[in-house]
Design an enzyme around this catalytic site. Structure first.
Site, PDB file in Angstrom:
ATOM      1  N   GLY A  85      11.721  -6.389  40.812  1.00  0.00           N
ATOM      2  CA  GLY A  85      11.672  -7.021  42.217  1.00  0.00           C
ATOM      3  C   GLY A  85      13.092  -7.242  42.861  1.00  0.00           C
TER       4      GLY A  85
ATOM      5  N   ALA B  88      21.079   1.140  38.734  1.00  0.00           N
ATOM      6  CA  ALA B  88      23.006   1.180  39.405  1.00  0.00           C
ATOM      7  C   ALA B  88      22.795  -0.809  38.644  1.00  0.00           C
ATOM      8  CB  ALA B  88      22.953   0.593  40.698  1.00  0.00           C
TER       9      ALA B  88
ATOM     10  N   TYR C 221      18.241  -7.748  33.688  1.00  0.00           N
ATOM     11  CA  TYR C 221      17.378  -6.834  34.411  1.00  0.00           C
ATOM     12  C   TYR C 221      18.283  -5.482  34.092  1.00  0.00           C
ATOM     13  CZ  TYR C 221      15.956  -2.935  38.008  1.00  0.00           C
ATOM     14  OH  TYR C 221      15.387  -2.254  37.681  1.00  0.00           O
TER      15      TYR C 221
ATOM     16  N   LYS D 197      17.669  -2.658  31.075  1.00  0.00           N
ATOM     17  CA  LYS D 197      17.959  -1.507  31.726  1.00  0.00           C
ATOM     18  C   LYS D 197      18.321  -0.921  30.111  1.00  0.00           C
ATOM     19  CE  LYS D 197      15.447  -0.844  35.474  1.00  0.00           C
ATOM     20  NZ  LYS D 197      14.131  -0.305  34.874  1.00  0.00           N
TER      21      LYS D 197
ATOM     22  N   ALA E 287      15.829  -6.372  49.692  1.00  0.00           N
ATOM     23  CA  ALA E 287      16.688  -6.433  50.735  1.00  0.00           C
ATOM     24  C   ALA E 287      16.154  -5.718  52.145  1.00  0.00           C
ATOM     25  CB  ALA E 287      18.347  -6.380  50.586  1.00  0.00           C
TER      26      ALA E 287
ATOM     27  N   ARG F 138      29.248  -1.744  45.690  1.00  0.00           N
ATOM     28  CA  ARG F 138      28.876  -0.786  45.083  1.00  0.00           C
ATOM     29  C   ARG F 138      29.571   0.239  45.302  1.00  0.00           C
ATOM     30  NH1 ARG F 138      26.829  -2.768  39.448  1.00  0.00           N
ATOM     31  NH2 ARG F 138      24.484  -3.719  40.272  1.00  0.00           N
TER      32      ARG F 138
HETATM   33  P1  NAD Z   1       7.585  -1.197  41.463  1.00  0.00           P
HETATM   34  O1  NAD Z   1       7.255  -3.026  41.042  1.00  0.00           O
HETATM   35  O2  NAD Z   1       6.735  -1.246  42.672  1.00  0.00           O
HETATM   36  O3  NAD Z   1       6.409  -0.179  40.202  1.00  0.00           O
HETATM   37  C1  NAD Z   1       6.842  -0.880  38.626  1.00  0.00           C
HETATM   38  C2  NAD Z   1       5.535  -0.282  38.653  1.00  0.00           C
HETATM   39  O4  NAD Z   1       5.155  -0.633  36.998  1.00  0.00           O
HETATM   40  C3  NAD Z   1       3.576  -2.081  39.656  1.00  0.00           C
HETATM   41  O5  NAD Z   1       2.995  -1.087  39.791  1.00  0.00           O
HETATM   42  C4  NAD Z   1       3.654  -2.464  37.913  1.00  0.00           C
HETATM   43  O6  NAD Z   1       2.304  -3.033  38.338  1.00  0.00           O
HETATM   44  C5  NAD Z   1       3.562  -2.032  36.973  1.00  0.00           C
HETATM   45  N1  NAD Z   1       4.054  -2.382  35.729  1.00  0.00           N
HETATM   46  C6  NAD Z   1       3.986  -3.459  35.434  1.00  0.00           C
HETATM   47  N2  NAD Z   1       4.293  -4.120  34.183  1.00  0.00           N
HETATM   48  C7  NAD Z   1       3.369  -3.152  33.706  1.00  0.00           C
HETATM   49  C8  NAD Z   1       2.428  -3.100  32.720  1.00  0.00           C
HETATM   50  N3  NAD Z   1       3.017  -3.664  31.806  1.00  0.00           N
HETATM   51  N4  NAD Z   1       1.560  -2.260  32.150  1.00  0.00           N
HETATM   52  C9  NAD Z   1       1.611  -0.868  33.028  1.00  0.00           C
HETATM   53  N5  NAD Z   1       2.473  -0.936  34.741  1.00  0.00           N
HETATM   54  C10 NAD Z   1       3.077  -2.132  34.198  1.00  0.00           C
HETATM   55  O7  NAD Z   1       8.848  -1.225  41.151  1.00  0.00           O
HETATM   56  P2  NAD Z   1       9.875   0.673  41.653  1.00  0.00           P
HETATM   57  O8  NAD Z   1      10.594   0.192  42.559  1.00  0.00           O
HETATM   58  O9  NAD Z   1       8.417   0.835  41.945  1.00  0.00           O
HETATM   59  O10 NAD Z   1      10.619   0.432  40.925  1.00  0.00           O
HETATM   60  C11 NAD Z   1      10.342   1.803  39.742  1.00  0.00           C
HETATM   61  C12 NAD Z   1      11.320   1.401  38.483  1.00  0.00           C
HETATM   62  O11 NAD Z   1      12.846   2.276  38.917  1.00  0.00           O
HETATM   63  C13 NAD Z   1      11.087   0.617  37.967  1.00  0.00           C
HETATM   64  O12 NAD Z   1      11.672   0.997  36.504  1.00  0.00           O
HETATM   65  C14 NAD Z   1      12.663  -0.377  38.500  1.00  0.00           C
HETATM   66  O13 NAD Z   1      13.431  -0.657  37.516  1.00  0.00           O
HETATM   67  C15 NAD Z   1      13.260   1.219  38.813  1.00  0.00           C
HETATM   68  N6  NAD Z   1      14.234   0.985  39.644  1.00  0.00           N
HETATM   69  C16 NAD Z   1      14.010  -0.042  41.192  1.00  0.00           C
HETATM   70  C17 NAD Z   1      14.745   0.217  42.244  1.00  0.00           C
HETATM   71  C18 NAD Z   1      14.259   0.381  43.804  1.00  0.00           C
HETATM   72  O14 NAD Z   1      15.854  -0.102  44.610  1.00  0.00           O
HETATM   73  N7  NAD Z   1      13.070   0.156  44.014  1.00  0.00           N
HETATM   74  C19 NAD Z   1      16.093   0.082  41.542  1.00  0.00           C
HETATM   75  C20 NAD Z   1      16.974   0.852  40.493  1.00  0.00           C
HETATM   76  C21 NAD Z   1      16.094   0.554  39.539  1.00  0.00           C
END
Ligand code: NAD
Length: 323
Positions: free
Chosen positions: A80, A121, A148, A152, A192, A282
């Site tokens: 999140g 990041a 977090y 990672k 945000a 950043r």
């Molecule tokens: P998101 O929360 O929309 O998607 C993550 C998905 O993982 C969700 O649909 C959730 O239900 C699923 N999930 C959680 N626990 C699970 C489990 N036990 N088994 C199966 N699925 C499970 O997040 P996002 O924004 O799409 O991010 C995707 C990836 O990118 C993540 O690894 C996140 O850490 C990384 N990331 C995202 C951002 C961003 O700004 N959105 C930035 C940096 C890194």
């Protein structure tokens, strides 16, 4: 036909990635504990599996004929925005770590050839405004600002170690904040850009919106289409080790608010309230991802022009905005 599995296909980036991989002609299996919230998945097959369980990770990568998929895109995470990252440290470390431990192990030991891991990041230390650009090696000596980021970093290393031992090609992207339509926009996990779009949508013209901190913290916000371009290019490339992907435009939270207000055609004032602000700044180099031809196509204004109307529509549907 290339067979791929997208883990986290019910989430924001995974859902968009499934669409792109389908458009590129792959056979796609989506896996998640939930289905996409805002539109139907484009995946050929969507399986509800909890990837904290080793047996489900094995199921995720195994086809009906007993062979494994050609590629895994691992985007599943308990995840999140900054509020969630601070409030749910244990859940993030426990759940996301279990997913990555078991998924990396299953993919490598069962013989998957290419594995993508979505890092962040947040693996980097806090930076001060005006510091010179940092490249990927700047993650060490390690001092992520939050748990977090530590999760990672460990998962990056585990993926690389499994890659070395089992001959699995591993590609790792460190995403900057990503935003766009069909991202979480309320409920506590929103980031945000979506939160500010919602607040501006709900505020009257001339109204006030709350932000955490004084709004001087600097970030890069990457539009979803740019992020998907980066993932797909990186996975096809021969770039070893972690690779930053982020819009090179760095803005303060106040500038983000102003951009959203301009797009909405509203005047808003900001009230600063205490909250989890995160790092001060950043400033990362995109030289590695640019070396394989990636360029950010969307600056903040053009990304918000595509995102704000979608958030506004969600607010209307939810009865938060009348007209
Ligand atoms: P998101 O929360 O929309 O998607 C993550 C998905 O993982 C969700 O649909 C959730 O239900 C699923 N999930 C959680 N626990 C699970 C489990 N036990 N088994 C199966 N699925 C499970 O997040 P996002 O924004 O799409 O991010 C995707 C990836 O990118 C993540 O690894 C996140 O850490 C990384 N990331 C995202 C951002 C961003 O700004 N959105 C930035 C940096 C890194």
């Amino acid at each position: 036909m290339k067979t791929v599995v997208v883990c986290g296909a019910g989430g924001f980036i995974g859902h968009h990635l499934v669409r792109r991989l389908k458009a590129e002609g792959c056979w796609v299996r989506g896996v998640d504990i939930k289905r996409p919230e805002f539109s139907k998945s484009a995946a050929d097959e969507f399986r509800l599996l909890d990837l904290r369980e080793p047996k489900n990770c094995a199921k995720a990568v195994t086809l009906v004929n007993g062979q494994v998929v050609d590629e895994v895109y691992q985007l599943a995470a308990d995840m999140g925005g900054m509020g969630f990252i601070h409030a749910a440290e244990c859940e993030i470390m426990h759940n996301s770590m279990l997913i990555n431990v078991h998924m990396t192990h299953a993919a490598a030991t069962l013989g998957v050839k290419r594995y993508f891991f979505s890092s962040s990041a947040c693996v980097y230390r806090n930076m001060q405004i005006g510091e010179p650009e940092m490249d990927e090696s700047g993650a060490y000596p390690a001092m992520p600002d939050n748990e977090y980021g530590w999760e990672k970093l460990y998962s990056e290393r585990m993926a690389m170690a499994y890659g070395r031992k089992y001959g699995m090609t591993v590609r790792i992207a460190r995403f900057q904040n990503c935003y766009g339509p069909e991202g979480t926009w309320r409920g506590g996990r929103e980031k945000a850009p979506a939160a500010i779009c919602r607040k501006v949508a709900c505020a009257p013209d001339g109204g006030e919106i709350e932000i955490w901190g004084d709004g001087t913290a600097v970030r890069s916000y990457t539009y979803i289409d740019d992020m998907i371009d980066g993932i797909v290019l990186l996975m096809k490339s021969d770039l070893e080790g972690p690779v930053n992907i982020g819009c090179p435009q760095y803005v303060s939270v106040r500038e983000l608010v102003q951009t959203v207000a301009d797009v909405a055609g509203k005047r808003v004032t900001i009230r600063s309230v205490p909250g989890p602000v995160g790092v001060m700044s950043r400033n990362f180099s995109n030289a590695r991802i640019e070396s394989i031809g990636w360029r950010s196509r969307f600056d903040l204004r053009s990304g918000i022009e595509r995102t704000y109307p979608w958030v506004l529509e969600q607010c209307r549907k939810a009865g938060l905005v009348r007209n």
